[in-house]
Design an enzyme around this catalytic site. Structure first.
Site: not given
Ligand code: TYD
Length: 340
Positions: A121-123, A146, A150
């Site tokens: 992942t890019d994370e 997380y 990774k």
């Molecule tokens: P997510 O799908 O959890 O992916 P990641 O954190 O791995 O990028 O979230 C995508 C983006 O959306 C992230 O910046 C967090 C935001 N988000 C919200 O604002 N509200 C939410 O309920 C969720 C699940 C994510």
């Protein structure tokens, strides 16, 4: 050609299982069937003669060794993937994402000719200030448990390459979206909430930026990578990013627009702790190999939202695990309710 696919009942894994079967691969799908797995994701190939499902854990070394017999390639999609859950339960992430990978690596040591493709992942790079884009050799700086799990998995892969001459391809993707993604993730959650006319919980100021890739474009990238992958010693990393970066608020507004729901449903709530502001990949290596995403975000989002509108409810009913308990824990206080 035979592939062992792990986590093949999850989101990305199931799209890849279906593509590999279509391509003529014999596929063994090893999946622990955690809450994130849904048998409906692989229903289209369940009875195909080239497909076999095995319920089990990648941490089970004996089972992995047995399934590796006769496999030309291993593709690892088995993982805990949701950042918010990693804040609640980091240990589960270390077990699945780190110990699970070490278990695969141990089995692979005994089979030096096997191609290993690992989904990352890019994370692993943490938050990336604009206008930077991370190349494959950028240093890791993970923020969440997380992301750290990774990154740790990748470090173990490197260690096995250095010490035991193992070969691996690591694919780091930006945020992926599309049909069959678990409803805990941002786009499915916001789509299902909007459809139900319920508040959509936007973390913090909603100005965080994510790079969004349609799942079928990731599948095309993985197919290309797999065709060129070798078991030669060493780790080869490749980035898969669309280059389309949007703020979360913009995505939420687009979902409201597509479903003709009022923007007032978007509800700012307490931020995720350690929330990364921005992710951005430099994907020029993969583009030089001939890959380019086919779907623009506007198009992919419309397809995805339509899929959840037409199939979301029935599909969610076949999911493993109890989403309402998680929803209450994660959002009850944020939304000032005990709903879910
Ligand atoms: P997510 O799908 O959890 O992916 P990641 O954190 O791995 O990028 O979230 C995508 C983006 O959306 C992230 O910046 C967090 C935001 N988000 C919200 O604002 N509200 C939410 O309920 C969720 C699940 C994510």
């Amino acid at each position: 050609m035979r592939a062992l696919v792990t986590g093949g009942c999850g989101f990305i894994g199931s799209h890849m299982v279906r593509a590999l079967v279509r391509d003529g691969w014999e596929v063994v799908n090893l999946d622990r069937m955690t809450y994130a797995a849904n048998p409906a994701n692989v229903a289209a190939v369940a009875d195909h003669p080239n497909y076999r499902f095995v319920q089990g854990d990648i941490c089970d070394g004996g089972l992995v060794r047995e399934l590796l017999e006769g496999a030309d390639a291993v593709l690892n999609f088995a993982a805990e993937t949701h950042v918010d859950r990693s804040l609640l339960e980091p240990g589960a992430f270390v077990r699945a994402d780190v110990e699970g990978v070490v278990s695969l690596l141990e089995a692979l040591r005994e089979r030096p000719g096997t191609v290993f493709v690992h989904m990352s992942t890019d994370e692993v790079f943490g938050s990336v200030p604009a206008p930077l884009e991370m190349r494959e050799d950028a240093p890791f700086a993970p923020s969440s448990p997380y992301a750290a799990s990774k990154a740790a998995a990748e470090l173990m892969i490197r260690a096995y390459a250095e010490t035991y001459g193992l070969g691996a391809t690591v694919v780091r993707s930006c945020n992926v979206y599309g049909p069959n993604q678990h409803m805990e993730k941002f786009i499915p959650l916001f789509t299902l909430r909007a459809l139900a006319g319920e508040p959509m919980p936007l973390y913090g100021d909603g100005l965080q930026e994510r790079e969004w890739l349609y799942v079928e474009d990731l599948v095309e990238a993985l197919r290309l990578v797999l065709r060129g992958a070798s078991a030669e010693p060493g780790v080869r990393a490749v980035h898969v990013g669309s280059g389309e970066r949007l703020r979360n608020r913009e995505v939420a507004e687009l979902i409201c627009e597509l479903l003709e729901r009022p923007r007032e449903l978007i509800r700012p709530v307490a931020d995720r702790p350690g929330h990364d502001r921005r992710y951005a990949l430099d994907s020029s290596r993969l583009r030089a190999m001939g890959w380019a995403p086919r779907r623009r975000f506007a198009e992919g989002l419309a397809l995805t939202v339509a899929w959840y509108r037409d199939h979301g409810e029935a599909w969610a009913r076949t999911a493993n695990g109890d989403f309402s308990a998680y929803f209450a824990r994660q959002y009850g206080e944020r939304l000032g309710t005990r709903e879910g």
